[in-house]
Design a protein around this motif. Structure first.
Motif, mmCIF file in Angstrom:
data_model
loop_
_atom_site.group_PDB
_atom_site.id
_atom_site.type_symbol
_atom_site.label_atom_id
_atom_site.label_comp_id
_atom_site.label_asym_id
_atom_site.label_seq_id
_atom_site.Cartn_x
_atom_site.Cartn_y
_atom_site.Cartn_z
ATOM 1 N N UNK A 69 -9.740 7.149 5.974
ATOM 2 C CA UNK A 69 -10.276 6.415 4.818
ATOM 3 C C UNK A 69 -9.246 6.403 3.688
ATOM 4 N N UNK A 70 -8.598 7.543 3.470
ATOM 5 C CA UNK A 70 -7.590 7.603 2.397
ATOM 6 C C UNK A 70 -6.491 6.566 2.622
ATOM 7 N N UNK A 71 -6.074 6.440 3.869
ATOM 8 C CA UNK A 71 -5.032 5.462 4.198
ATOM 9 C C UNK A 71 -5.566 4.045 3.997
ATOM 10 N N UNK A 72 -6.768 3.802 4.480
ATOM 11 C CA UNK A 72 -7.317 2.441 4.417
ATOM 12 C C UNK A 72 -7.601 2.003 2.988
ATOM 13 N N UNK A 73 -7.773 2.974 2.120
ATOM 14 C CA UNK A 73 -7.949 2.618 0.710
ATOM 15 C C UNK A 73 -6.655 2.131 0.066
ATOM 16 N N UNK A 74 -5.541 2.354 0.717
ATOM 17 C CA UNK A 74 -4.250 1.917 0.176
ATOM 18 C C UNK A 74 -3.600 0.855 1.038
ATOM 19 N N UNK B 236 0.814 -1.216 0.000
ATOM 20 C CA UNK B 236 0.000 0.000 0.000
ATOM 21 C C UNK B 236 0.846 1.263 0.000
#
Lengths: 289, 931
Positions: free
Chosen positions: A103-108, A31
């Motif tokens: 959310x931005x982090x969890x998307x990666x 990620x």
């Protein structure tokens, strides 16, 4: 930042061969939410980044087989949360994954990456450790499996040999009822690294495992031998000495996030809260809780 | 598989290893070469010139760089450009088409979600992603979805409103559009707002000056050190490096600068005095070459003992921060004390008090954390200076640079793009002098954009330790305060002397205090310079004084509301004897805050309530000029030296001029930010612009009114005495006509224009401790209702009320937005924020990961803003300045609520969970020292 080269191998054999060939002068990228920060800050300098996202065997995938849930190394936190939610599986892992960054982090960010980064404060790790999860390691000599708690050998240290990479994370599916919970202490409610965190598992037979994060270089996995913690009818005053005796094994440090004594004190607070939640989940009857 | 790695094989144009990226950006296929190490953010901004996405923290915490990739929001700073291969990327530029804003963008603007605008391009991308996935998201989901995006200007609550508005739900306060007729008193939409939501607003880092080279600073991983040797040979060998500058390359003696004391060297010479003070600077063809080369500069240094706390700085034999030789003639030169200040009235020692409360309070060093890091571009290639710097005082920068480089003011042009948040941090020169020397040396414009970490190391708020004895009558009258304030300033003075003075002069707060003794000192330390910061020295001492009042109330069996109603000055009452009296009906604000909180309502057993007040002196001196041009078609160009850093000055100015000249709001254009174009304004600080520049604009419009009358008299043959202007209309014998229409008739053939000049000047009073009386006070009352998790120490805020005495709200929505922003910033230092130092003088929590500010998820369950309007301010229509009030007393009000809920009183900020937990463990309440 020192410039580096980049390659995106197509299959796991190619990735492993490249990783074996470049060794310490290369870095694996999943990620990238941790690696890119370390590269920019000069904490890590590398000649080559091997991006695993093109590897066909590591594509995002979650499947159930032979009593395990297998989560491929390319699965993001967002993908994991969606799958577990839809299937009513491991709500404790959902809780942990939901507080990994924004959310931005969890998307990666990937589950495998969260393990391999080996931060003592990683939020999914205590839950995975409590659930007896293990990693599937691909290497030149084939596959091998290591429990998450043993795979993480220290702060930023993992048990990966030359050319080896984590292909998947496996979590044993419960045979009957079980209750599991995640808890953490942070400095604020918004996105934060855990001051300390934990996973708690109550098996159908009432065996209790507590796994703590950010209180030692590697996850601290403790088993209740007394049977008291697994007893939903036990009184708080009976649980307290058991929890205290268990958590006494923790060796937290003082750092910018908290002092050691606060961390220590929070272990029993979290343990009480997690046990209550895990018992409630077990009583709620979710087969895979 | 790659061949043997050659980092610079491609030469300076292609630093690193070239890769080709094929991606789809905003629906357009893009194929472009980039370096393997280039982030997606840099690729978008530099290669594709899509500068909407911003860089702030560069660690995935602030979200300013958020873009949507394959339908999911991601941090562009954390991706390599090469990872976007084959992916569809959406940036803020893609949300609006044909000049039409997207739904979410429109709602952000309409609901007051936009202030400085630097966070907005990223914020609206997160908001857009939520709106698409879950348009009817509830507040919990909204808070979660926006929690990866930091805003420092506002309180997030307007953004929550915007999400509801985008979903078609009602929201409580929105802007008025379209605008016709009078605008003052209406919630007029922000001027410049559209550019802020569509990503087109150019901030400093978005400006591309032809031929500019890129600078990176070199600093040491320690606090104080003796520089022994600098070896830049490896760095010089990197292709694309143009030059490397150290103290040896600058004039000897090293030029120094500062707004009051010229003590700050252009670059460290011989010794560094704080963590982050640059010892060298690399200039290169690109920012990544400069950054890489800077990492290769070898500095041999000897770490020296550093003083990083007030106690250490005052210890016997403490190392001196500043060389006594630099403080010639200063009796304190052999100490770490900058200056001592003392004020006294009444007879503190003679008064007999029923209760004396004696405590010491501390306030941490905190940083501004504007979402836009500091940035500078200087072109000194010719014999003049052209400086781009998002400063709050372009004219002061112009003056300091002219002095340093011995140039006439007319040859120093400061262009100040709108700051992406200022809060005082963007006052005072920082690296403009260094860049000017470098630009001169290489003959090209030089650009330096600091990282967030470097921004933290550039300036901060003074920490403080305040010892205070307070006497009260048994009925709760404040009888005296005896205050000893030590403010921890940095290694260089910057504006810290005035901060210490101005904050402590009003230390006794908005009360009738018959006897007082105030001793204040600025204490040097080996820390970054402390500068202006919202509240300008008041929050520190007010934390102590208001906590004392709350402690006394508890001991006397009064509540916080009652003791304040008993003591707070009403209009005309004394504040500091001999100075201007209270300029507002302050008890009305206290009453309103109590009402909004429900102070007299029963509360749940686990709840605690607290209340506090504060005042800050508005601007005391200064000059603001404005030029207003009324064009032949009735439209207006207004020139003002104010910086619009999110407070919305441009909007207020356009409202004032539009109303005064009868023009629709959208026919007013405001020119700012160029010292060669706009007339002198002292600075944008102390919440002064509405009052000072607003008055200047009002007078410039009055100047035009006289010309309109003259014009009407000439053209219509009417005696001037029979003509008058009011409410934007000229009253002719036939009746009133809007000036807008009148000039279209009168000037259309002539094609001329009417030009008005106006100014507001408040001269210096050399005998006044502040150099002049405050033009107004900012008064605020804040109240909280909280509960505390006594096991963990976490605070849950159920209600947070802030009420300001604003005179007149020229734009109520903007007033509320500023008030909420100040309140939430106050919540930051009350609960989370602190700069932590290690023994070697390093800042331990540099950057966004371990320096915590308020996120959307930390917002109070309810934030309620109220205001009291009595039209009793000195500004247009009776306005006062409003941008700082709500930060003055957040901490003491919150702490009082925590004490009410738990029984423990804490005197050190921030009230972290650990600190509250620790206090609960001991339950030793040492405040009860009443006599």
């Amino acid at each position: 930042m020192k410039p580096f080269d980049y390659m995106q191998p197509k299959d796991i054999a190619e990735a492993s061969a490249a990783w074996a060939s470049y060794g310490a002068s290369a870095r694996l990228l999943a990620g990238g939410t941790d690696l890119s920060v370390a590269l920019r800050h000069g904490k890590i300098a590398t000649d080559l980044v091997i991006d695993l996202k093109g590897v066909v065997e590591l594509q995002p995938d979650i499947s159930e087989s032979s009593g395990h849930l297998r989560i491929s190394a390319g699965t993001t936190m967002t993908g994991l949360i969606a799958y577990l939610g839809a299937h009513g599986l491991f709500p404790s892992l959902v809780d942990a994954a939901c507080v990994v960054g924004s959310i931005q982090i969890r998307n990666r960010a990937t589950l495998a990456g969260n393990i391999c980064n080996a931060s003592p404060a990683a939020d999914t790790v205590p839950v995975l450790a409590a659930l007896d999860a293990f990693v599937e390691i691909y290497g030149p000599d084939g596959l091998r499996y290591r429990p998450v708690a043993a795979f993480i050998q220290g702060n930023r240290q993992i048990d990966l040999g030359t050319g080896e990479l984590v292909a998947a994370v496996h979590i044993p599916l419960p045979l009957g009822k079980q209750g599991c919970a995640f808890d953490r202490i942070t400095r604020r409610r918004g996105v934060d690294l855990a001051t300390t965190n934990m996973g708690c598992l109550i098996s159908g037979a009432g065996a209790v495992t507590l796994a703590f994060g950010a209180v030692s270089p590697r996850p601290l996995v403790l088993h209740d031998e007394s049977g008291i913690l697994g007893d939903p009818m036990a009184k708080a005053q009976d649980r307290a000495p058991v929890i205290e005796a268990l958590t006494a094994q923790a060796r937290p440090i003082s750092d910018v996030r908290a002092n050691a004594d606060y961390r220590s004190a929070m272990l029993s607070v979290m343990a009480e809260r997690s046990l209550a939640k895990a018992h409630a989940r077990m009583a709620g009857g979710a087969a895979h809780a | 598989m790659p061949d043997t790695f050659h980092p610079h094989i491609a030469g300076p144009d292609r630093f690193g290893v070239t890769k080709t990226v094929r991606t789809i950006v905003n629906g357009v296929p893009v194929t472009k070469d980039t370096a393997a190490h280039t982030s997606l953010l840099d690729f978008l901004r530099d290669a594709l010139e899509l500068t909407g996405a911003k860089e702030c923290c560069a660690v995935g915490e602030c979200g300013a760089c958020t873009v949507i990739m394959e339908g999911a929001p991601v941090n562009a700073c954390l991706l390599l450009a090469v990872e976007a291969e084959g992916k569809a990327i959406e940036t803020v530029e893609g949300l609006s088409s044909g000049g039409q804003l997207g739904t979410v963008q429109h709602s952000f603007l309409k609901c007051g979600g936009v202030q400085c605008g630097f966070c907005i391009p990223g914020m609206v991308m997160s908001a857009e992603a939520l709106h698409r996935d879950n348009p009817d998201a509830d507040e919990t989901e909204i808070r979660e979805a926006l929690s990866g995006n930091l805003c420092r200007c506002g309180g997030y609550n307007r953004m929550f409103d915007a999400m509801r508005d985008a979903a078609g739900q009602d929201t409580h306060l929105t802007t008025t559009e379209p605008v016709t007729g009078k605008t003052i008193g209406a919630n007029i939409s922000r001027l410049g707002g559209v550019e802020r939501v569509n990503g087109r607003q150019d901030f400093i880092a978005d400006i591309d000056v032809a031929g500019m080279a890129h600078v990176k600073l070199v600093s040491l991983d320690t606090g104080r050190a003796r520089i022994k040797r600098i070896d830049a040979s490896a760095a010089r060998a990197v292709p694309g490096v143009i030059d490397i500058v150290t103290a040896a390359d600058l004039p000897d003696p090293m030029p120094r600068f500062g707004p009051a004391y010229r003590d700050r060297p252009v670059i460290a010479v011989g010794e560094t005095r704080y963590h982050g003070e640059p010892v060298a600077a690399v200039v290169a063809e690109s920012k990544d070459i400069a950054a890489y080369a800077a990492s290769l500069v070898q500095v041999e240094f000897e770490a020296l003992p550093a003083v990083t706390s007030i106690e250490a700085a005052l210890a016997k034999d403490a190392p001196l921060v500043q060389d006594p030789a630099m403080r010639e003639g200063d009796a304190l030169a052999d100490t770490n004390i900058l200056k001592t200040m003392a004020w006294e009235w009444g007879d503190v020692d003679g008064v007999k008090a029923d209760l004396v409360v004696d405590n010491t309070y501390t306030f941490p060093m905190v940083t501004h954390f504007a979402i836009e890091p500091h940035g500078f571009i200087v072109d000194a290639a010719n014999d003049r200076l052209k400086i781009w710097s998002p400063v709050q005082h372009p004219f002061l920068l112009q003056k300091i640079m002219a002095q340093m480089f011995d140039l006439p003011l007319s040859d120093v042009q400061v262009l100040s793009p709108d700051p992406g948040g200022g809060f005082g941090g963007k006052q005072m020169p920082k690296f403009e002098p260094l860049l000017a020397y470098m630009s001169r040396k290489i003959g090209r414009p030089c650009r330096l954009i600091l990282t967030l970490e470097e921004t933290f190391q550039a300036v901060r708020r003074a920490g403080a330790k305040v010892h205070i004895r307070s006497g009260f009558s048994k009925d709760g009258d404040i009888l005296f305060h005896d205050i000893r304030s030590d403010y921890q300033i940095g290694a260089y003075v910057d504006i810290a002397e005035r901060v210490t003075t101005k904050g402590n002069y009003l230390a006794c707060g908005p009360y009738r205090v018959p006897n007082a003794r105030i001793n204040a000192r600025g204490i040097f330390s080996h820390t970054p310079p402390s500068t202006a910061f919202r509240g300008f020295g008041t929050p520190q001492v007010n934390w102590a004084v208001e906590s004392q009042v709350n402690a006394a109330a508890r001991q006397l069996g009064l509540d916080g509301f009652a003791i304040r109603m008993r003591n707070v000055s009403d209009k005309g009452d004394q504040v500091v004897p001999g100075d201007v009296p209270a300029d507002g009906h302050w008890p009305q604000s206290v009453q309103k805050a109590a009402d909004l909180l429900g102070w007299d309502k029963p509360k749940l057993p686990d709840r605690g309530r607290g209340i506090a007040v504060g005042i800050k002196a508005g601007a005391t001196t200064g000059l603001s000029n404005s030029t207003v041009r009324l064009l032949a078609d009735g439209s207006i160009i207004l020139f003002a030296g104010t910086s619009d850093m999110g407070q919305g000055a441009r909007t207020i100015f356009a409202q004032i001029a539009g109303d005064a000249l009868g023009a629709p709001y959208d026919r007013v254009s405001v020119v700012m930010g160029d010292t060669s174009a706009v007339p002198f304004d002292l600075q944008t600080s102390a919440s002064r612009s509405t009052v000072f520049m607003g008055t200047a604009i009002t007078r410039a419009c009055a100047d035009i009114h006289a010309q309109v009358i003259e014009l009407a008299s000439n053209r219509l043959g009417v005696d001037e005495c029979d003509l008058r202007v009011a409410d934007g209309k000229i009253h002719l014998p036939d009746g009133p006509v809007p000036i807008f229409d009148f000039v279209q008739n009168m000037l259309s053939n002539w094609n001329g224009e009417l030009i008005g000049h106006g100014r507001m000047s408040k001269p210096t009073d050399p005998d006044h401790p502040l150099g002049g009386t405050p033009a107004f006070f900012e008064f605020n009352c804040t109240a909280f209702e909280v509960s505390v998790d006594t096991q963990t120490g976490e605070v849950m805020i159920h209600r947070h009320v802030t009420v300001g005495d604003v005179g007149t709200a020229l734009n109520p929505l903007q007033v509320e937005m500023q008030d909420e922003g100040a309140a939430i910033m106050g919540l930051g230092h009350a609960l989370y924020e602190q700069i932590l130092m290690d023994d070697d003088g390093r800042i331990r929590n540099l950057g966004a990961i371990d320096y915590r500010i308020v996120t959307s998820k930390d917002m109070p369950a309810r934030l309620i803003t109220g205001m009291v309007e009595n039209a009793d301010g000195p500004g247009p229509k009776g306005a006062k300045g409003v941008s700082e009030g709500a930060i003055l007393c957040t901490a003491p009000a919150l702490a009082a609520a925590v004490t009410d809920a738990t029984g423990v009183a804490i005197r050190d900020l921030p009230l972290t969970p650990e600190r509250i937990w620790r206090a609960l463990q001991t339950q030793i309440d040492t405040e009860e020292r009443g006599t």
